[in-house]
Design a protein around this motif. Structure first.
Motif, mmCIF file in Angstrom:
data_model
loop_
_atom_site.group_PDB
_atom_site.id
_atom_site.type_symbol
_atom_site.label_atom_id
_atom_site.label_comp_id
_atom_site.label_asym_id
_atom_site.label_seq_id
_atom_site.Cartn_x
_atom_site.Cartn_y
_atom_site.Cartn_z
ATOM 1 N N VAL A 110 0.851 -1.200 0.000
ATOM 2 C CA VAL A 110 0.000 0.000 0.000
ATOM 3 C C VAL A 110 0.885 1.247 0.000
ATOM 4 C CG1 VAL A 110 -1.736 1.303 1.286
ATOM 5 C CG2 VAL A 110 -1.824 -1.207 1.278
ATOM 6 N N LYS A 111 0.569 2.169 -0.931
ATOM 7 C CA LYS A 111 1.385 3.370 -1.102
ATOM 8 C C LYS A 111 0.544 4.624 -0.846
ATOM 9 C CE LYS A 111 3.891 3.278 -4.938
ATOM 10 N NZ LYS A 111 4.120 3.428 -6.394
ATOM 11 N N PHE A 112 1.122 5.588 -0.132
ATOM 12 C CA PHE A 112 0.429 6.860 0.133
ATOM 13 C C PHE A 112 0.637 7.798 -1.059
ATOM 14 C CE2 PHE A 112 0.691 11.265 1.656
ATOM 15 C CZ PHE A 112 -0.527 11.390 2.294
ATOM 16 N N HIS A 113 -0.425 8.535 -1.446
ATOM 17 C CA HIS A 113 -0.274 9.518 -2.520
ATOM 18 C C HIS A 113 -0.418 10.954 -2.012
ATOM 19 C CE1 HIS A 113 -1.426 11.773 -6.254
ATOM 20 N NE2 HIS A 113 -0.344 11.156 -6.660
ATOM 21 N N HIS A 114 -1.557 11.330 -1.418
ATOM 22 C CA HIS A 114 -1.715 12.694 -0.882
ATOM 23 C C HIS A 114 -2.845 12.740 0.142
ATOM 24 C CE1 HIS A 114 -4.997 12.932 -3.897
ATOM 25 N NE2 HIS A 114 -5.512 13.826 -3.075
ATOM 26 N N SER A 115 -2.964 13.876 0.816
ATOM 27 C CA SER A 115 -4.067 14.042 1.770
ATOM 28 C C SER A 115 -4.551 15.482 1.760
ATOM 29 C CB SER A 115 -3.622 13.659 3.186
ATOM 30 O OG SER A 115 -2.741 14.630 3.691
ATOM 31 N N LYS A 116 -5.761 15.688 2.248
ATOM 32 C CA LYS A 116 -6.346 17.026 2.382
ATOM 33 C C LYS A 116 -7.443 16.963 3.427
ATOM 34 C CE LYS A 116 -8.577 15.485 -1.717
ATOM 35 N NZ LYS A 116 -8.256 15.163 -3.088
ATOM 36 N N LEU A 117 -7.797 18.103 3.971
ATOM 37 C CA LEU A 117 -8.881 18.155 4.954
ATOM 38 C C LEU A 117 -9.890 19.177 4.456
ATOM 39 C CD1 LEU A 117 -10.272 17.754 7.675
ATOM 40 C CD2 LEU A 117 -8.418 18.969 8.769
ATOM 41 N N ASN A 118 -11.031 18.680 3.990
ATOM 42 C CA ASN A 118 -12.080 19.563 3.447
ATOM 43 C C ASN A 118 -13.053 19.926 4.567
ATOM 44 O OD1 ASN A 118 -10.979 19.342 0.935
ATOM 45 N ND2 ASN A 118 -12.595 18.096 0.042
ATOM 46 N N GLY A 228 -20.148 22.485 11.183
ATOM 47 C CA GLY A 228 -19.147 22.229 10.137
ATOM 48 C C GLY A 228 -19.042 20.738 9.836
ATOM 49 N N ARG A 229 -18.471 20.420 8.648
ATOM 50 C CA ARG A 229 -18.330 19.028 8.229
ATOM 51 C C ARG A 229 -16.890 18.717 7.846
ATOM 52 N NH1 ARG A 229 -18.201 16.792 2.514
ATOM 53 N NH2 ARG A 229 -16.242 17.827 3.005
ATOM 54 N N PRO A 230 -15.968 18.677 8.844
ATOM 55 C CA PRO A 230 -14.583 18.366 8.467
ATOM 56 C C PRO A 230 -14.449 16.918 7.983
ATOM 57 C CG PRO A 230 -14.802 18.529 10.869
ATOM 58 C CD PRO A 230 -16.143 18.873 10.285
ATOM 59 N N LEU A 231 -13.903 16.759 6.782
ATOM 60 C CA LEU A 231 -13.705 15.433 6.171
ATOM 61 C C LEU A 231 -12.223 15.320 5.819
ATOM 62 C CD1 LEU A 231 -14.912 12.812 4.856
ATOM 63 C CD2 LEU A 231 -15.268 14.147 2.779
ATOM 64 N N LEU A 232 -11.546 14.417 6.513
ATOM 65 C CA LEU A 232 -10.110 14.202 6.299
ATOM 66 C C LEU A 232 -9.944 13.143 5.217
ATOM 67 C CD1 LEU A 232 -7.149 14.622 7.229
ATOM 68 C CD2 LEU A 232 -7.577 12.918 9.019
ATOM 69 N N LEU A 233 -9.269 13.502 4.109
ATOM 70 C CA LEU A 233 -9.191 12.594 2.955
ATOM 71 C C LEU A 233 -7.749 12.122 2.738
ATOM 72 C CD1 LEU A 233 -11.448 15.032 1.071
ATOM 73 C CD2 LEU A 233 -12.065 12.633 1.151
ATOM 74 N N HIS A 234 -7.590 10.798 2.629
ATOM 75 C CA HIS A 234 -6.269 10.205 2.334
ATOM 76 C C HIS A 234 -6.391 9.396 1.057
ATOM 77 C CE1 HIS A 234 -5.698 9.556 6.971
ATOM 78 N NE2 HIS A 234 -5.452 10.805 6.643
ATOM 79 N N THR A 235 -5.463 9.568 0.143
ATOM 80 C CA THR A 235 -5.448 8.750 -1.075
ATOM 81 C C THR A 235 -4.267 7.769 -1.035
ATOM 82 O OG1 THR A 235 -6.588 10.429 -2.347
ATOM 83 C CG2 THR A 235 -5.291 8.847 -3.611
ATOM 84 N N TYR A 236 -4.580 6.517 -1.295
ATOM 85 C CA TYR A 236 -3.581 5.444 -1.339
ATOM 86 C C TYR A 236 -3.759 4.664 -2.643
ATOM 87 C CZ TYR A 236 -3.981 6.028 3.796
ATOM 88 O OH TYR A 236 -4.047 6.522 5.071
#
Ligand code: AKG
Length: 295
Positions: A110-118, A228-236
């Motif tokens: 499994v490889k990490f690509h990027h993350s963001k918090l919307n 608020g609706r904080p959604l933490l997104l991780h792409t793998y």
């Protein structure tokens, strides 16, 4: 690896129905799966970034600000690459729990690509139009998936994720407008080809995870609630999958193997993929791109 090869391996966290759902529909929701102490830690560090944003007046590489943001009334759209802003976010993104879930759907590497918090701020958070992710960061195959972690309880009026079942097996859509400008969403002309009426709304309590494949058509509505609706997104991605264009949200962790090993061979899917603009000069956010469209 094919879905059948992945499904033949024993699962660590997901049950069979959840893994099948992901491969058949292109997404799955895992309700209340993150332990509360993780959510508390992530909320504490996230509050500290909201505090920091009060001294920021213009969107930058870290904060994407919503219209009307001020020190008195902060309004954030996105915290970019949270894993590089505080060690807590990376500890979570590379934790055994995240790696176990990813392994159940991606196989042993499994490889990490990027993350963001919307954030999708209360009574302000704008909609995210129908789009697919992979056109923004093409890979040699279509294994990449994004996990979205709800840091707060997220009900239907708060703009949870909407996913169209089976859309990951259909066409990839153009995400440029008629003037050739990247807008990051499907045009009104193409949208009738997507069964948006069948979309499933993935609302859930804090600590729930949405997982969608990089080809799945998805969107979210504005946040009309006072919360608020904080959604933490991780792409793998699978370890065998390699990006071939610059990462729009680069991180020193991009490409890091969080489970298993760096394989000797790359996997190649023969289906073509649209190529995005050259992000090496920087990228704003999906909110910024979608609000500039001329479809
Ligand atoms: O924040 C959301 O509701 C959706 C985010 C999303 O689809 C994306 O950033 O690609």
């Amino acid at each position: 690896m094919t879905p059948e090869q992945i499904l033949a391996r024993p699962a660590k966290i997901l049950n069979d129905a959840q893994r099948r759902d992901y491969f058949d529909k292109g997404y799955v929701m895992l309700a209340s799966i993150i332990p509360q102490d993780w959510i508390d830690r992530l909320l504490t560090v996230t509050s500290s970034f909201v505090e920091k944003s009060k001294s920021v007046t213009k969107s930058n590489n870290v904060f994407d600000l919503d219209t009307g943001h001020s020190a008195e009334k902060p309004k954030l759209r996105r915290l970019s690459s949270p894993v590089d802003q505080d060690a807590t976010y990376w500890e979570f993104a590379s934790s055994d729990l995240m790696a176990d879930i990813a392994e159940d759907l991606l196989g042993p590497n499994v490889k990490f690509h990027h993350s963001k918090l919307n954030f999708k701020w209360a009574e302000a958070g704008q909609e995210v139009k129908w789009h697919q992710d992979i056109q923004a960061w093409p890979h040699t195959d279509y294994s990449p998936l994004t996990m979205g972690i709800y840091l707060q309880d997220t009900s239907k009026e708060m703009g949870p994720l909407l996913c169209v079942p089976g859309s990951h097996e259909n066409e990839l859509f153009d995400h440029f407008d008629k003037n050739g400008k990247w807008v990051g969403h499907i045009s009104d002309a193409d949208l009738p080809r997507v069964a948006t009426a069948n979309a499933e709304m993935l609302a859930g309590p804090a600590g729930s995870i949405t997982i969608h494949n990089c080809r799945t058509v998805h969107a979210s509505e504005p946040n009309l609630s006072p919360r608020g609706r904080p959604l933490l997104l991780h792409t793998y991605s699978a370890g065998e999958s390699f990006p071939y264009t610059p990462n729009p949200i680069p991180s020193p962790h991009s490409g890091e193997i969080i489970r298993g090993q760096r394989p000797k061979w790359a996997n190649h899917d023969p289906r073509p993929c649209m190529v995005p603009p050259d992000w090496s000069g920087g990228y704003g956010s999906i909110f910024a791109a979608q609000s500039k469209s001329a479809m």
